[in-house]
Design an enzyme around this catalytic site. Structure first.
Site, PDB file in Angstrom:
ATOM      1  N   ARG A  76       0.808  -1.227   0.000  1.00 54.74           N
ATOM      2  CA  ARG A  76       0.000   0.000   0.000  1.00 54.74           C
ATOM      3  C   ARG A  76       0.834   1.266   0.000  1.00 54.74           C
ATOM      4  O   ARG A  76       0.567   2.192  -0.757  1.00 54.74           O
ATOM      5  CB  ARG A  76      -0.923   0.034   1.230  1.00 54.74           C
ATOM      6  N   THR A  77       1.830   1.325   0.877  1.00 54.95           N
ATOM      7  CA  THR A  77       2.554   2.589   1.031  1.00 54.95           C
ATOM      8  C   THR A  77       3.292   2.938  -0.259  1.00 54.95           C
ATOM      9  O   THR A  77       3.196   4.055  -0.768  1.00 54.95           O
ATOM     10  CB  THR A  77       3.534   2.521   2.225  1.00 54.95           C
ATOM     11  N   LYS A 108      25.448  -4.838  -1.479  1.00 53.60           N
ATOM     12  CA  LYS A 108      26.909  -4.949  -1.607  1.00 53.60           C
ATOM     13  C   LYS A 108      27.629  -4.242  -0.474  1.00 53.60           C
ATOM     14  O   LYS A 108      28.842  -4.079  -0.509  1.00 53.60           O
ATOM     15  CB  LYS A 108      27.348  -4.355  -2.945  1.00 53.60           C
ATOM     16  N   ARG A 129      11.771   3.687   3.017  1.00 54.19           N
ATOM     17  CA  ARG A 129      11.378   2.752   4.087  1.00 54.19           C
ATOM     18  C   ARG A 129      12.570   1.846   4.368  1.00 54.19           C
ATOM     19  O   ARG A 129      13.203   1.343   3.430  1.00 54.19           O
ATOM     20  CB  ARG A 129      10.183   1.897   3.671  1.00 54.19           C
ATOM     21  N   HIS A 157       5.908   6.138  11.332  1.00 59.63           N
ATOM     22  CA  HIS A 157       5.317   6.027  10.000  1.00 59.63           C
ATOM     23  C   HIS A 157       4.366   7.219   9.849  1.00 59.63           C
ATOM     24  O   HIS A 157       3.148   7.060   9.812  1.00 59.63           O
ATOM     25  CB  HIS A 157       4.577   4.689   9.896  1.00 59.63           C
TER      26      HIS A 157
HETATM   27  C1  NCD Z   1       2.139  -0.855   8.313  1.00 57.18           C
HETATM   28  C2  NCD Z   1       3.644  -0.734   8.373  1.00 57.18           C
HETATM   29  O1  NCD Z   1       4.337  -1.047   7.397  1.00 57.18           O
HETATM   30  O2  NCD Z   1       4.100  -0.290   9.415  1.00 57.18           O
HETATM   31  N1  NCD Z   1       1.660  -1.081   7.028  1.00 57.18           N
HETATM   32  C3  NCD Z   1       1.410  -0.001   6.229  1.00 57.18           C
HETATM   33  O3  NCD Z   1       2.269   0.809   5.954  1.00 57.18           O
HETATM   34  N2  NCD Z   1       0.150   0.144   5.807  1.00 57.18           N
HETATM   35  C4  NCD Z   1       1.569  -1.765   9.312  1.00 57.18           C
HETATM   36  C5  NCD Z   1       2.061  -3.185   9.395  1.00 57.18           C
HETATM   37  O4  NCD Z   1       2.946  -3.610   8.646  1.00 57.18           O
HETATM   38  O5  NCD Z   1       1.538  -3.908  10.252  1.00 57.18           O
END
Ligand code: NCD
Length: 331
Positions: A76-77, A108, A129, A157
């Site tokens: 999703r993100t 690497k 991320r 997040h």
């Molecule tokens: C979350 C995350 O990656 O922290 N997911 C997201 O970004 N929608 C929540 C999760 O992984 O549980």
């Protein structure tokens, strides 16, 4: 903005003096935002959501490139960030790899800082991320362009928390005076670390429900209490649901545990099923950042207040707003 039946029906473009508030800034932690800035992001997201719904083709970020660097799994993100950039007329370059399958130079042994210094020469805005807490701050130090934290290990997040606030706004019309319960792995869950900080701007009462070993870090609770927010901690989910307007459920973050046995001990402690929802406060909104494992049973999906799929959809307008605001190009 005007909201009807959980939809944005009209939204004005924010005033020019507000639109510069985030220009050139990084988005690293929910703690960085003033209430004015959160309001600006909500208004800008609503403005874009309405435009997209009306079929407008946008060119606010035409000619700009977003680098999306995901060193931890994401659906999703990453996709909503990339959709957001595409909707704004910009383009996207991507590195997506989990720590298991690595194809780029981080495999690497290159430091994040070195990778970012190079990506900064290719792109105008960087979304990152990482499994490491603090990685986004490190990236921001190395980059001259804005960096958006899309999850740094068990840290924060912030863009998810902003879309969570936007979702509550759309589902309920207003946040003021609501009781919000955060449930699940509050220790490792980065979405709730960011969300509790944003909620503190809105006059919400907060209830935390977690297995004993997975409680919200004490320093975060202290921070929000210092802002005058009432925080209650309990292990009674039924009671919490009976007094909550919003129940925000999170996955037990298996990947953050030292061993499987510890995870197995807590994985089924709290399950939200239709019996819980039936006994909860009338009209309760059920949220989840997804992915869900077993913490919400599928029979809850038919409940009209089950907002988690709508919530995931809200990632696009929020991320459109963030990209355009940090680059100062909301047209
Ligand atoms: C979350 C995350 O990656 O922290 N997911 C997201 O970004 N929608 C929540 C999760 O992984 O549980």
């Amino acid at each position: 903005m005007e909201i009807k039946n959980k939809e944005i029906v009209s939204a004005a473009k924010p005033a020019a003096d507000k639109l510069v508030l985030l220009k050139g800034k990084d988005v690293l932690s929910a703690a960085q935002f003033s209430k004015d800035e959160v309001d600006l992001i909500m208004e800008t997201a609503a403005y874009y959501e309405k435009k997209v719904k009306d079929g407008e083709v946008l060119s606010d970020m035409e000619g700009q490139v977003m680098a999306s660097l995901f060193f931890e799994p994401s659906t999703r993100t990453r996709l909503s960030f990339e959709t957001a950039m595409n909707r704004l007329g910009g383009s996207v370059i991507t590195v997506a790899e989990s720590t298991k399958v690595q194809t780029s130079s981080t495999a690497k042994g290159e430091t994040l800082s070195d990778s970012i210094k190079v990506v900064d020469l290719y792109a105008d805005v960087i979304v990152v991320r990482s499994p490491q807490k603090g990685a986004a701050d490190e990236a921001a130090m190395a980059a001259s362009n804005p960096v958006l934290n899309s999850g740094d290990g068990a840290g924060e997040h912030p863009t998810q928390a902003l879309l969570d606030i936007y979702t509550i706004l759309k589902e309920r019309g207003d946040l003021n005076g609501l009781t919000v319960t955060l449930l699940g792995d509050l220790k490792h869950g980065r979405t709730v670390h960011s969300l509790i900080r944003l909620l503190s701007h809105f006059g919400c009462r907060i209830i935390l429900v977690a297995p004993e070993k997975l409680r919200m870090p004490a320093d975060i609770v202290t921070d929000v209490e210092k802002l005058g927010v009432a925080v209650k901690q309990t292990d009674n989910l039924q009671e919490a649901a009976a007094e909550s307007d919003v129940l925000y459920v999170t996955r037990i973050q298996k990947e953050r545990f030292e061993n499987e046995a510890e995870y197995d001990q807590v994985k089924d402690d709290f399950i939200v099923d239709s019996a819980i929802v039936k006994a909860a406060k009338k009209g309760i909104v059920i949220m989840h950042p997804l992915p869900r494992v077993n913490e919400i049973t599928v029979d809850v999906d038919d409940y009209e207040g089950a907002a988690y799929f709508r919530q995931a959809g809200n990632g696009v307008p929020i991320r459109m707003a963030l990209l355009a605001l940090v680059k100062g190009c909301v047209n």
